[in-house]
Design an enzyme around this catalytic site. Structure first.
Site, PDB file in Angstrom:
ATOM      1  N   GLU A 235      80.031  25.119 -13.123  1.00 39.39           N
ATOM      2  CA  GLU A 235      78.873  25.894 -12.684  1.00 39.39           C
ATOM      3  C   GLU A 235      77.705  24.973 -12.399  1.00 39.39           C
ATOM      4  OE1 GLU A 235      75.725  29.299 -14.344  1.00 39.39           O
ATOM      5  OE2 GLU A 235      77.318  28.545 -15.650  1.00 39.39           O
TER       6      GLU A 235
ATOM      7  N   GLU B 195      74.130  37.833 -17.257  1.00 39.04           N
ATOM      8  CA  GLU B 195      73.532  36.732 -18.004  1.00 39.04           C
ATOM      9  C   GLU B 195      72.021  36.728 -17.786  1.00 39.04           C
ATOM     10  OE1 GLU B 195      75.255  32.493 -19.004  1.00 39.04           O
ATOM     11  OE2 GLU B 195      74.075  32.389 -17.164  1.00 39.04           O
TER      12      GLU B 195
END
Length: 266
Positions: free
Chosen positions: A138, A233
């Protein structure tokens, strides 16, 4: 219908960690994620997942105090030992995706380099694939995580080109901070994306509380038939359940009426 999962590191933090599984299930979620399960015996997490009929979407390989080890110079053995631990947890939790965090070099505790990163990722992808597990990376903005090695897509691109089996977590919030165009990044990397995460900007709160075009983001994912999970998130602006109204439009139905009628608009 899009599939949203709870992020137990960010949501339901009003409760002790082990109580968040029940809270997520009661709010209508069918899956969860959080970065590190290693503070608990795998059996404890596994039992909670089974009790509340939740899927574990993804978690990170052991990262130490440096937010990862994949790019850490001269720490290959520690990184590889962590993979064995991650596989043990993944098998016991029924999880098929592991995030290989690169590490931060903001202090003298860790140095990072591209050759180490590529070497470790090649090893991890093969090692985890043998266990039926997909490896993920990521791009994380340095504004949120100072010193993080994989902090832009220019660094990610050659790695993804070199390792076709490697998947990408695309966090729309981080992508916006890095490129100024979270939706554009989503479109550009769609073929490599294995998991999506969302939070609005500014503030990193619920979609609909800031300026990012989440109606377009979700419409795009729906239109292309994205079947993966979308992780929430974000830092709830108010109590977690009171801020979940934005999900109603996208097919997440609460099981017990916990969700507030206060809905964020796009």
């Amino acid at each position: 219908m899009l599939n949203f999962n709870a992020h137990l590191g960010f949501q339901f933090t009003e409760k002790p960690f082990l109580k968040r599984f029940e809270a997520a299930a009661l709010a209508g979620f069918r899956a969860v994620e959080f970065p590190t399960p290693y503070d608990y015996e795998a059996s404890v997490i596994s039992d909670l997942l089974k009790e509340h009929q939740l899927k574990m979407v993804q978690f990170a390989a052991p990262m130490g105090l440096t937010k990862g080890l994949a790019a850490a110079t001269s720490r290959d053995s520690e990184f590889r030992a962590g993979l064995a631990t991650a596989v043990d947890y993944a098998n016991r939790l029924g999880c098929t995706h592991i995030h290989l965090m690169s590490g931060t070099n903001i202090t003298n505790e860790l140095s990072t380099d591209s050759q180490t990163y590529l070497r470790n990722l090649r090893y991890a992808v093969d090692y985890l694939a043998d266990q039926g597990i997909t490896s993920l990376i990521e791009v994380i903005s340095a504004k949120e995580m100072p010193g993080y090695y994989l902090c832009n897509f220019d660094l990610a691109s050659p790695v993804l080109d070199a390792i076709p089996e490697l998947g990408l977590i695309l966090d729309v919030y981080h992508a916006h901070l890095v490129t100024g165009d979270g939706l554009g990044a989503l479109k550009a990397w769609l073929d490599r994306i294995q998991h999506v995460q969302v939070a609005d900007w500014p503030g990193r709160h619920e979609p609909g509380t800031g300026h990012l075009a989440f109606a377009e983001v979700f419409s795009f994912l729906d239109a292309v038939g994205y079947e993966g999970w979308i992780g929430c998130e974000y830092r709830p602006l108010i109590a977690t359940n009171e801020g979940l109204g934005w999900l109603n439009k996208w097919g997440v139905i609460p099981k017990s009426g916990l969700r507030s009628s206060k809905e964020n608009s796009f």
